[in-house]
Design an enzyme around this catalytic site. Structure first.
Site, mmCIF file in Angstrom:
data_model
loop_
_atom_site.group_PDB
_atom_site.id
_atom_site.type_symbol
_atom_site.label_atom_id
_atom_site.label_comp_id
_atom_site.label_asym_id
_atom_site.label_seq_id
_atom_site.Cartn_x
_atom_site.Cartn_y
_atom_site.Cartn_z
ATOM 1 N N ASP A 12 1.547 5.361 10.098
ATOM 2 C CA ASP A 12 0.571 4.826 9.141
ATOM 3 C C ASP A 12 -0.166 3.688 9.837
ATOM 4 O OD1 ASP A 12 -0.721 4.343 6.632
ATOM 5 O OD2 ASP A 12 0.577 2.606 6.364
ATOM 6 N N SER A 13 -1.251 3.252 9.222
ATOM 7 C CA SER A 13 -1.969 2.111 9.759
ATOM 8 C C SER A 13 -1.090 0.855 9.718
ATOM 9 C CB SER A 13 -3.234 1.875 8.945
ATOM 10 O OG SER A 13 -2.901 1.742 7.582
ATOM 11 N N CYS A 75 -0.838 8.070 6.395
ATOM 12 C CA CYS A 75 -2.038 7.316 6.021
ATOM 13 C C CYS A 75 -3.109 8.277 5.483
ATOM 14 C CB CYS A 75 -2.544 6.614 7.273
ATOM 15 S SG CYS A 75 -4.042 5.677 7.042
ATOM 16 N N ASN A 76 -3.594 7.986 4.291
ATOM 17 C CA ASN A 76 -4.632 8.849 3.704
ATOM 18 C C ASN A 76 -5.904 8.813 4.535
ATOM 19 O OD1 ASN A 76 -4.043 9.727 0.553
ATOM 20 N ND2 ASN A 76 -2.816 8.018 1.282
ATOM 21 N N THR A 77 -6.246 7.633 5.063
ATOM 22 C CA THR A 77 -7.474 7.501 5.841
ATOM 23 C C THR A 77 -7.385 8.344 7.112
ATOM 24 O OG1 THR A 77 -7.682 5.252 4.952
ATOM 25 C CG2 THR A 77 -9.050 5.809 6.849
ATOM 26 N N GLU A 154 -0.421 -5.861 -0.364
ATOM 27 C CA GLU A 154 0.121 -6.542 0.826
ATOM 28 C C GLU A 154 0.553 -7.973 0.471
ATOM 29 O OE1 GLU A 154 -0.141 -5.706 4.438
ATOM 30 O OE2 GLU A 154 -0.489 -3.607 3.941
ATOM 31 N N CYS A 186 -4.028 6.746 -1.588
ATOM 32 C CA CYS A 186 -3.826 5.690 -0.595
ATOM 33 C C CYS A 186 -2.357 5.301 -0.622
ATOM 34 C CB CYS A 186 -4.706 4.483 -0.933
ATOM 35 S SG CYS A 186 -4.403 3.064 0.133
ATOM 36 N N HIS A 188 -0.835 2.599 -0.490
ATOM 37 C CA HIS A 188 -0.413 1.415 -1.236
ATOM 38 C C HIS A 188 -0.437 1.586 -2.755
ATOM 39 C CE1 HIS A 188 -1.062 -0.227 2.694
ATOM 40 N NE2 HIS A 188 -0.801 -1.470 2.319
HETATM 41 N N1 DGL Z 1 -2.806 3.488 4.930
HETATM 42 C C1 DGL Z 1 -4.138 3.395 4.383
HETATM 43 C C2 DGL Z 1 -4.428 4.640 3.542
HETATM 44 O O1 DGL Z 1 -3.542 5.273 3.012
HETATM 45 C C3 DGL Z 1 -4.330 2.146 3.559
HETATM 46 C C4 DGL Z 1 -4.337 0.873 4.373
HETATM 47 C C5 DGL Z 1 -5.463 0.827 5.386
HETATM 48 O O2 DGL Z 1 -6.641 0.749 5.003
HETATM 49 O O3 DGL Z 1 -5.147 0.872 6.563
HETATM 50 O O4 DGL Z 1 -5.555 5.002 3.412
#
Ligand code: DGL
Length: 266
Positions: A12-13, A75-77, A154, A186, A188
């Protein structure tokens, strides 16, 4: 070569992917896992396509070098931007978080009106809308980027007045649109479920991609690579920035399992 006893790799990010890891551990308690949080370069949600692609490939490369038997893009992104290319470049299963959430949403919606919330990059990519339309061309999709949700979580703010106001500001028009299903697109957002549910009301079903993704990982591994061992699973954590904050915030997501994390240099 990875085998049945190799670990499942998750990246993940940063910290948020621990919501996905948590569900993987619950679903597959015997499996070892290796988690990489790219904490030095998070957030991804505000970055360009080229940058997210590059980071996603570097993270995957790290996990592959650790000998994992599957890569979960928590990570969704990253999933929105890089999943297809990552799949094309690897011979082990690569599981993202979008398809599982979409499948659940399509199964659950009664009025064919589905909402999606995520980071700016995820919403801008149109990946959720495409996947929803591919699954059912007749579905109406309402999407909204909610950039302030990540920093709130966060900060450990998941249930206070500021969160309630932010949820109201972002989700007001989605509520008016008459959706009966909302995808939390996402990492979070599952931590904001309580406030989102309160605001959207009990008629709107919330889809948590983490739960669905864990089931998808299980079915991918069932094709012959589930572990046979009975010893306690080992969970390793790697980060790209100082581990202290990861451990502190990570415990909020995953409890005592996040005992320590190793910093890697890039
Ligand atoms: N992990 C990112 C997501 O699920 C959220 C946090 C980020 O923007 O890095 O999109």
């Amino acid at each position: 070569m990875p085998n049945k006893e190799s670990a499942i790799g998750v990246f993940d990010s940063g910290i948020g992917g621990l919501t996905v890891l948590q569900k993987i551990i619950e679903t597959l308690p015997k499996e070892n896992t290796v988690y990489l949080g790219d904490t030095a370069r998070a957030p991804y949600g505000t970055k360009s396509v080229e940058t997210v692609l590059r980071y996603s490939f570097e993270n995957t490369e790290f996990l592959v070098q650790k000998g994992v038997k599957a890569v979960v893009v928590a990570c969704n992104t990253s999933t929105a931007i890089a999943l297809t290319r990552l799949r094309d470049s690897l011979s082990i299963p690569v599981i993202g978080v979008i398809e599982p959430g979409v499948r659940r949403a399509i199964k659950g919606t009664k009025n064919n009106k589905v909402g999606v919330i995520g980071t700016e990059a995820t919403i801008q990519s149109g990946a959720y809308t495409r996947a929803l339309k591919e699954a059912d061309a007749g579905v109406e999709v309402y999407s909204r980027a909610c950039p302030l949700f990540v920093p709130l979580v966060e900060e450990g703010w998941t249930d206070n007045d500021v969160v309630e106001m932010t949820v109201k500001a972002y989700l007001g028009s989605l509520k008016q649109s008459g959706i009966d299903t909302l995808i939390l697109g996402c990492t979070h957002y599952p931590l904001l479920k309580k406030v989102i549910r309160k605001f959207m009301g009990s008629n709107v079903r919330l889809v948590d991609s983490a739960e669905e993704t864990a089931k998808e990982v299980e079915s991918a591994l069932k094709q012959g690579v589930l572990t046979r061992k009975n010893s306690k699973a080992i969970h390793s954590f790697f980060v790209t920035d100082a581990p202290d904050r990861f451990i502190k915030v990570g415990r909020r997501f995953l409890g005592e399992k996040v005992e320590s994390a190793v910093r890697i240099e890039r």
